[in-house]
Motif scaffolding. Structure first.
Motif, PDB file in Angstrom:
ATOM      1  N   SER A  15       1.238   3.979  -3.136  1.00 57.11           N
ATOM      2  CA  SER A  15       0.688   5.363  -2.894  1.00 57.11           C
ATOM      3  C   SER A  15       0.935   6.457  -3.849  1.00 57.11           C
ATOM      4  O   SER A  15       2.347   6.581  -3.936  1.00 57.11           O
ATOM      5  CB  SER A  15       1.039   5.628  -1.393  1.00 57.11           C
ATOM      6  OG  SER A  15       0.776   6.989  -1.020  1.00 57.11           O
TER       7      SER A  15
ATOM      8  N   LEU B 264      -6.391  -2.019  -0.244  1.00 57.56           N
ATOM      9  CA  LEU B 264      -5.947  -1.303  -1.383  1.00 57.56           C
ATOM     10  C   LEU B 264      -7.138  -0.271  -1.790  1.00 57.56           C
ATOM     11  O   LEU B 264      -6.717   0.784  -2.704  1.00 57.56           O
ATOM     12  CB  LEU B 264      -5.836  -2.278  -2.442  1.00 57.56           C
ATOM     13  CG  LEU B 264      -4.370  -2.896  -2.338  1.00 57.56           C
ATOM     14  CD1 LEU B 264      -4.255  -3.859  -3.678  1.00 57.56           C
ATOM     15  CD2 LEU B 264      -3.043  -2.092  -2.240  1.00 57.56           C
TER      16      LEU B 264
ATOM     17  N   LEU C  33       0.804  -1.061   0.013  1.00 56.35           N
ATOM     18  CA  LEU C  33      -0.091  -0.038   0.165  1.00 56.35           C
ATOM     19  C   LEU C  33       0.837   1.280  -0.138  1.00 56.35           C
ATOM     20  O   LEU C  33       0.905   2.187  -0.726  1.00 56.35           O
ATOM     21  CB  LEU C  33      -0.661   0.017   1.123  1.00 56.35           C
ATOM     22  CG  LEU C  33      -2.157   1.095   1.317  1.00 56.35           C
ATOM     23  CD1 LEU C  33      -3.121   0.762   0.328  1.00 56.35           C
ATOM     24  CD2 LEU C  33      -2.649   1.405   2.660  1.00 56.35           C
TER      25      LEU C  33
END
Length: 317
Positions: free
Chosen positions: A155, A259, A151
């Motif tokens: 990002s 996610l 994640l």
């Protein structure tokens, strides 16, 4: 004076019956049942009772009294929830989406795991232990933790991968359209490749080395030995890992849910069947419909796993 000798004592029917093998075997069976009792109690508490409760809830619905302004009551409605699921396009779309995605991702993951296992099968034992441990680390890491790691890497605000791409003069994105499935597939492959490689590698190590020596005497090269000798003899573990992976994909939940925090426009609430069930139960509050969906998902998963096992076994036999 002669002493009288007593005649030998004849065993009575009752004593024979007490020491019969059948009665001894019955006592052994009772003792064996006591050893399995903790497992049976745990199985009942964690599987049978929840499934029974989910089935009882799936036969009910929430109904509002009056014109819809009164308190809601949970009433028995039979199989109406299951009838509604048959017409639920969102649920079946999520099922089809997950199956198509899983078919592609599982093929890539097992192909890479097989390739790594074949490569490790030809190196020294000490190196095999090292690489096995290194490749197993992603599987040992909990799924939530590994998802949080990716994640951060995905990002759009703090990803070092995006910084490297921008420094190279390119503009990439990890979500939107096909990129969403590629990013999720990369995460799942990273998580599962090591575990599947370990299983395949163990099956390769169990093969008799005489098969390889015979093939080399016939002039076969290493790639030919791998294709014609090794892979045909480990089809059982390939089918098993494929079936387990298929079951896991149909239960996909934590990874897309996390996610979704950075890509809500690409991963909606019914992206997978488990996310659809979670949304119905804990956001909409329709526990009864969610229970029916979970039972349908369990039945579909069992049928697909059975069909997959039978078809692949028939093709490889």
């Amino acid at each position: 004076m002669s002493t009288l000798t007593r005649p030998p004592k004849v065993a009575t029917d009752s004593s024979v019956r007490r020491s019969s093998p059948r009665r001894a075997g019955s006592r052994g069976a009772h003792k064996g049942l006591l050893f399995t009792l903790p497992f049976l109690l745990g199985f009942l508490a964690t599987y049978v009772v929840p499934i029974g409760y989910a089935f009882s809830q799936s036969l009910r619905e929430k109904k509002s009294s009056g014109l819809g302004f009164g308190p809601t009551r949970v009433v028995f409605t039979g199989f109406s929830n299951f009838a509604s699921i048959l017409d639920d396009g969102d649920f079946w779309s999520s099922m089809l989406r997950t199956l198509l995605f899983g078919a592609a991702q599982i093929t890539v993951m097992l192909g890479l795991a097989l390739l790594l296992a074949l490569l490790l099968d030809g190196v020294a034992a000490r190196a095999v232990r090292f690489f096995r441990a290194a490749l197993l680390i992603p599987y040992v890491v909990p799924a939530v933790v590994s998802t949080v790691i990716w994640l951060f890497l995905y990002s759009p605000t703090g990803s070092p991968l995006l910084d490297l791409a921008h420094g190279a003069g390119t503009d990439i994105t990890f979500f939107g359209g096909l990129n969403t499935y590629l990013s999720l597939g990369n995460l799942l492959t990273w998580q599962g490749i090591g575990f599947n490689m370990i299983l395949i590698s163990a099956s390769l190590q169990a093969l008799p080395r005489e098969l390889y020596e015979a093939a080399r005497l016939d002039g076969a090269r290493e790639w030919r030995i791998a294709w014609s000798v090794k892979i045909p003899n480990i089809t059982g573990i390939l089918v098993l890992t494929g079936m387990f992976s298929l079951i896991g994909r149909l239960q996909l939940f934590a990874e897309p849910l996390l996610l979704r925090q950075i890509a809500p426009e690409s991963i909606n609430t019914d992206f997978t069947p488990m996310m659809e069930i979670y949304d119905k139960a804990f956001k909409t509050g329709d526990y009864q419909y969610a229970a029916a969906e979970s039972l349908v998902l369990a039945v579909v998963t069992g049928i697909l796993a059975f069909v997959f096992y039978r078809v692949t076994n028939r093709k490889m036999s």
